[in-house]
Motif scaffolding. Sequence first.
Motif, short mmCIF file in Angstrom:
data_model
loop_
_atom_site.label_atom_id
_atom_site.label_comp_id
_atom_site.label_asym_id
_atom_site.label_seq_id
_atom_site.Cartn_x
_atom_site.Cartn_y
_atom_site.Cartn_z
N ILE A 50 -1.47 25.14 37.84
CA ILE A 50 -1.84 25.46 36.45
C ILE A 50 -3.31 25.85 36.37
O ILE A 50 -3.66 26.85 35.72
CB ILE A 50 -1.54 24.25 35.53
CG1 ILE A 50 -0.03 24.03 35.42
CG2 ILE A 50 -2.15 24.46 34.15
CD1 ILE A 50 0.36 22.73 34.74
N LEU A 51 -4.18 25.08 37.01
CA LEU A 51 -5.62 25.36 36.95
C LEU A 51 -5.96 26.69 37.63
O LEU A 51 -6.80 27.44 37.11
CB LEU A 51 -6.41 24.22 37.58
CG LEU A 51 -6.43 22.92 36.78
CD1 LEU A 51 -7.09 21.81 37.57
CD2 LEU A 51 -7.13 23.12 35.43
N LEU A 52 -5.33 27.00 38.74
CA LEU A 52 -5.60 28.28 39.41
C LEU A 52 -5.12 29.47 38.57
O LEU A 52 -5.83 30.47 38.44
CB LEU A 52 -4.94 28.31 40.79
CG LEU A 52 -5.62 27.47 41.86
CD1 LEU A 52 -4.78 27.42 43.12
CD2 LEU A 52 -7.01 28.01 42.17
N THR A 53 -3.94 29.35 38.00
CA THR A 53 -3.41 30.44 37.17
C THR A 53 -4.25 30.62 35.91
O THR A 53 -4.67 31.74 35.58
CB THR A 53 -1.95 30.17 36.80
OG1 THR A 53 -1.19 30.01 37.99
CG2 THR A 53 -1.37 31.32 35.97
N GLY A 54 -4.49 29.52 35.20
CA GLY A 54 -5.30 29.59 33.99
C GLY A 54 -6.74 30.01 34.28
O GLY A 54 -7.34 30.79 33.53
N GLY A 55 -7.29 29.51 35.39
CA GLY A 55 -8.65 29.88 35.77
C GLY A 55 -8.78 31.35 36.07
O GLY A 55 -9.80 31.97 35.76
N ALA A 56 -7.75 31.94 36.67
CA ALA A 56 -7.78 33.37 36.97
C ALA A 56 -7.81 34.19 35.68
O ALA A 56 -8.58 35.15 35.56
CB ALA A 56 -6.56 33.76 37.81
N VAL A 57 -7.02 33.79 34.69
CA VAL A 57 -7.00 34.50 33.40
C VAL A 57 -8.36 34.37 32.71
O VAL A 57 -8.92 35.35 32.22
CB VAL A 57 -5.86 33.99 32.50
CG1 VAL A 57 -5.97 34.57 31.10
CG2 VAL A 57 -4.51 34.30 33.11
N ALA A 81 -12.27 30.98 26.00
CA ALA A 81 -12.53 29.55 25.72
C ALA A 81 -11.24 28.86 25.27
O ALA A 81 -10.94 27.75 25.73
CB ALA A 81 -13.61 29.42 24.65
N GLY A 82 -10.48 29.50 24.40
CA GLY A 82 -9.22 28.92 23.95
C GLY A 82 -8.24 28.74 25.09
O GLY A 82 -7.59 27.70 25.21
N PHE A 83 -8.17 29.74 25.94
CA PHE A 83 -7.25 29.67 27.08
C PHE A 83 -7.69 28.59 28.06
O PHE A 83 -6.87 27.90 28.65
CB PHE A 83 -7.14 31.03 27.77
CG PHE A 83 -5.89 31.20 28.56
CD1 PHE A 83 -4.70 31.54 27.94
CD2 PHE A 83 -5.88 30.99 29.93
CE1 PHE A 83 -3.54 31.68 28.66
CE2 PHE A 83 -4.71 31.13 30.66
CZ PHE A 83 -3.53 31.48 30.02
N ALA A 84 -9.00 28.42 28.22
CA ALA A 84 -9.52 27.38 29.11
C ALA A 84 -9.13 25.99 28.60
O ALA A 84 -8.71 25.12 29.38
CB ALA A 84 -11.03 27.49 29.24
N VAL A 85 -9.23 25.78 27.29
CA VAL A 85 -8.86 24.49 26.70
C VAL A 85 -7.36 24.23 26.89
O VAL A 85 -6.95 23.14 27.31
CB VAL A 85 -9.24 24.43 25.21
CG1 VAL A 85 -8.63 23.22 24.52
CG2 VAL A 85 -10.76 24.43 25.05
N VAL A 86 -6.54 25.23 26.60
CA VAL A 86 -5.09 25.09 26.76
C VAL A 86 -4.74 24.81 28.22
O VAL A 86 -3.89 23.97 28.52
CB VAL A 86 -4.36 26.34 26.24
CG1 VAL A 86 -2.90 26.34 26.64
CG2 VAL A 86 -4.50 26.45 24.73
N THR A 87 -5.41 25.49 29.14
CA THR A 87 -5.16 25.29 30.57
C THR A 87 -5.48 23.86 30.99
O THR A 87 -4.69 23.22 31.70
CB THR A 87 -5.99 26.29 31.41
OG1 THR A 87 -5.57 27.62 31.08
CG2 THR A 87 -5.81 26.05 32.90
N VAL A 88 -6.61 23.34 30.55
CA VAL A 88 -6.99 21.98 30.92
C VAL A 88 -6.02 20.96 30.33
O VAL A 88 -5.58 20.03 31.02
CB VAL A 88 -8.45 21.68 30.49
CG1 VAL A 88 -8.77 20.20 30.63
CG2 VAL A 88 -9.42 22.52 31.31
N VAL A 89 -5.65 21.14 29.07
CA VAL A 89 -4.70 20.22 28.43
C VAL A 89 -3.35 20.27 29.17
O VAL A 89 -2.75 19.23 29.46
CB VAL A 89 -4.53 20.55 26.93
CG1 VAL A 89 -3.36 19.80 26.33
CG2 VAL A 89 -5.81 20.24 26.18
#
Length: 189
Positions: A50-57, A81-89
């Motif tokens: 999840i972190l790798l996929t979200g981090g790439a986006v 920023a929004g996508f980073a928060v959703v990725t972490v959650v």
Amino acid sequence: MSESETNESETGAGVTGAGRFGTGDGGTLRLRPPAHRVNRTAVTWWRSRILLTGGAVVAVLVVLALVLPGGARFWLLAPAAGFAVVTVVAAVGMPLWWYRVHRWEVTGDAVYTRTGALWQEWRVAPMSRIQTVDSERGPLEQVFGLATVTVTTASAKGALTIPGLDRDLAADLVHELTETTQATPGDAT
């Protein structure tokens, strides 16, 4: 579930009957919760994916914000920023939920799986319907010492997958399923 039950479920140890992986109840096939959890390391594996996929986006959006003219920056950094928060959650919560839901078991009669997040899928594949058994290890699975076992059946629904197994346990499972299906009468069609 007690600590000893959890450890037995993760390792497949302490099981009697049809080999190392099943209950050997020898009864009729029935829809029930499979006994074994996936390996606890699968939580870290899912979290990393999840972190790798979200981090790439997020990285693509930030790079575009830095390269494009100033007016576009806000429209790229705000979603980043929004996508980073959703990725972490998602990385914190979803793998823990998946670990609670994903189960598997092999008996002398069938392979049982339960997977899913919001929509849970319970599947039972009789030994006589199994066509192939495969083990797959992607790059991240190799890092964490995990493997995914895929049981292909003569079913329109498709193959059953058991992700997040210890690689040695997966190899043993593939070997035992292969032997069991070869010894099971039926044409798997």
